[in-house]
Design a protein around this motif. Structure first.
Motif, short mmCIF file in Angstrom:
data_model
loop_
_atom_site.label_atom_id
_atom_site.label_comp_id
_atom_site.label_asym_id
_atom_site.label_seq_id
_atom_site.Cartn_x
_atom_site.Cartn_y
_atom_site.Cartn_z
N THR A 141 0.81 -1.24 -0.03
CA THR A 141 0.00 0.01 -0.05
C THR A 141 0.88 1.17 -0.06
O THR A 141 0.63 2.20 -0.82
N GLU A 142 1.67 1.24 0.97
CA GLU A 142 2.80 2.35 1.01
C GLU A 142 3.47 2.76 -0.33
O GLU A 142 3.80 3.72 -0.76
N ILE A 143 3.93 1.38 -0.95
CA ILE A 143 4.80 1.59 -2.18
C ILE A 143 3.89 2.11 -3.36
O ILE A 143 4.21 3.07 -4.03
N ILE A 144 2.94 1.61 -3.52
CA ILE A 144 1.76 2.08 -4.57
C ILE A 144 1.44 3.25 -4.39
O ILE A 144 1.45 4.14 -5.14
N ALA A 145 0.76 3.85 -3.26
CA ALA A 145 0.68 5.29 -2.83
C ALA A 145 1.73 6.10 -2.96
O ALA A 145 1.45 7.22 -3.66
N THR A 146 2.98 5.84 -2.83
CA THR A 146 4.15 6.84 -2.82
C THR A 146 4.33 6.83 -4.64
O THR A 146 4.78 7.90 -5.12
N ILE A 147 4.28 5.89 -5.10
CA ILE A 147 4.44 6.01 -6.70
C ILE A 147 3.39 6.60 -7.09
O ILE A 147 3.60 7.71 -8.06
N PHE A 174 -3.54 19.25 -4.27
CA PHE A 174 -4.80 18.39 -4.53
C PHE A 174 -4.42 17.02 -4.74
O PHE A 174 -5.31 15.99 -4.53
N LEU A 175 -3.22 16.51 -5.36
CA LEU A 175 -2.82 15.21 -5.54
C LEU A 175 -2.64 14.58 -4.02
O LEU A 175 -3.16 13.30 -4.25
N VAL A 176 -2.12 15.33 -3.06
CA VAL A 176 -2.16 14.56 -1.91
C VAL A 176 -3.45 14.29 -1.44
O VAL A 176 -3.83 13.06 -0.78
N VAL A 177 -4.25 15.29 -1.49
CA VAL A 177 -5.82 14.99 -0.95
C VAL A 177 -6.38 13.95 -1.67
O VAL A 177 -6.96 12.93 -1.01
N GLY A 178 -6.08 13.70 -2.99
CA GLY A 178 -6.70 12.61 -3.71
C GLY A 178 -6.15 11.23 -3.48
O GLY A 178 -6.96 10.29 -3.12
N ILE A 179 -4.96 11.26 -2.98
CA ILE A 179 -4.24 10.02 -2.56
C ILE A 179 -4.89 9.56 -0.93
O ILE A 179 -5.16 8.57 -0.74
N GLY A 185 -6.96 4.79 3.16
CA GLY A 185 -7.80 3.53 4.08
C GLY A 185 -7.18 2.71 4.79
O GLY A 185 -7.15 2.56 5.88
N PRO A 186 -5.91 1.99 3.95
CA PRO A 186 -5.41 0.87 4.80
C PRO A 186 -4.26 1.15 5.73
O PRO A 186 -4.32 0.39 6.72
N THR A 187 -3.52 2.14 5.52
CA THR A 187 -2.65 2.64 6.12
C THR A 187 -2.39 4.07 6.66
O THR A 187 -1.53 4.28 7.59
N GLY A 188 -3.26 4.63 6.34
CA GLY A 188 -3.22 6.16 6.66
C GLY A 188 -2.28 6.99 5.89
O GLY A 188 -1.79 8.16 6.03
N TYR A 189 -1.71 6.26 4.70
CA TYR A 189 -0.99 7.06 3.56
C TYR A 189 0.08 7.75 4.20
O TYR A 189 0.14 9.16 4.15
N ALA A 190 1.16 7.23 4.89
CA ALA A 190 2.36 7.98 5.11
C ALA A 190 3.01 8.45 3.94
O ALA A 190 3.39 9.96 3.89
#
Length: 241
Positions: A141-147, A174-179, A185-190
Motif C-alpha cells: 500500500t505504501e509503495i503504490i501510494a508513494t508511486i 490536490f494530488l495529496v488530497v486525492g491520494i 484507508g488501509p495504512t493512513g498514507y504516510a
C-alpha cells in the motif's frame, strides 16, 4: 541553491506541513476540539493544505521537496545525489519540529483527553498505523501510494505552464488530497518517511499523559515503503518519459 538554504528551507517547509497535517488530525480526534469528529475528508484536505503551505514557503529556498521519497525520485531522475543528505536531514528536523508545534497548539486538549474515561489514542495524530496488520499488504500500500505521488510530481515538471504559472505546488496539494481519499484507508498514507518517522520519535519523547505505544514494530513500513515507491517512480519515469 546553497546547502544552507536547502537545509533551512526544508526545515521550515516540512515543519509547516506537519503542523497542518498533525494539527488537523488532532482537531478531529481529540476531545474538546471544535472540529472533533469532522471526519476523514477534513483530514485529507488538511494534509493537502499543509503540503501547499509548506511547499510554497520552502520553494524559494530549497524547491520545497519536503519528502525523502520525492528527493530520492528526483535524484534518480536527474542523477544528482550530492545534496540528497542535506534535503533529508532538513526534512527530518522539520518533521520533528512540526510535531512539537502541534503538541503545543493542542496542549490543553492533550491534557483533557488523558482525563477522559475513554481517552482517544494519540499516536495517530503524529504517525500512521494500519487498520489491518499485514506486512506485505501494508508495505505494498505504501509503495503504490508513494508511486502515485512521486511519478505525477516528476511528470508535472514536463508541463512548463505549471512551473511558469506557479500552480505546480497547488496541483501537488490536490494530488495529496486525492491520494488520501482514494488510497489512505488501509495504512493512513504516510507516503513520506520523514512525515512518519520524525513525529513518531517526538511522540515517544513528549510528556503526553496516557499516550500509549509508539508502535516501533510497525515504524519501518512507512519509512521503507515510501523510499521504495519513490525510487520506483524515478525508474518508471526515466523508462517511460
Amino acid at each position: 541553491m546553497s546547502n544552507g538554504d536547502i537545509f533551512v528551507g526544508e526545515i521550515i517547509g516540512t515543519a509547516i506541513l506537519i503542523l497542518f497535517g498533525a494539527g488537523v488530525v488532532a482537531a478531529v480526534v481529540l476531545n474538546y476540539s471544535k472540529a472533533q469528529n469532522a471526519g476523514w475528508i477534513v483530514i485529507a484536505f488538511g494534509w493537502g493544505f499543509g503540503v501547499m503551505a509548506g511547499a510554497y514557503t520552502a520553494a524559494p529556498l530549497s524547491g520545497g521537496q519536503l519528502n525523502p521519497a520525492v528527493t530520492i525520485g528526483i535524484a534518480i531522475d536527474t542523477g544528482k545525489w550530492d545534496k540528497v543528505p542535506i534535503y533529508i536531514a532538513g526534512q527530518m528536523v522539520g518533521a520533528m519540529l512540526g510535531a512539537v508545534l502541534c503538541w503545543l497548539v493542542y496542549y490543553a486538549q492533550f491534557q483533557a483527553n488523558a482525563e477522559e474515561e475513554m481517552a482517544q489514542p494519540t499516536l495517530g495524530i503524529f504517525s500512521t498505523s494500519p487498520t489491518i496488520r499485514n506486512v506485505v499488504a501494508n508495505l505494498m500500500t505504501e509503495i503504490i501510494a508513494t508511486i502515485s505521488l512521486v511519478l505525477p510530481i516528476l511528470a508535472f515538471g514536463l508541463t512548463k505552464g505549471l512551473g511558469q504559472s506557479g500552480t505546480a505546488v497547488l496541483v501537488v496539494s490536490f494530488l495529496v488530497v486525492g491520494i488520501g481519499l482514494s488510497l489512505g484507508g488501509p495504512t493512513g498514507y504516510a507516503i513520506n518517511p520523514a512525515r512518519d518517522l520524525g513525529p513518531r520519535i517526538v511522540h515517544s519523547l513528549l510528556p503526553i499523559p496516557n499516550k500509549g505505544t509508539s508502535e516501533w514494530s510497525y515504524a519501518w513500513i512507512p519509512v521503507i515503503g515510501p523510499l521504495i515507491g519513490g525510487a520506483l517512480a524515478g525508474v518508471i519515469f526515466n523508462a517511460a518519459f
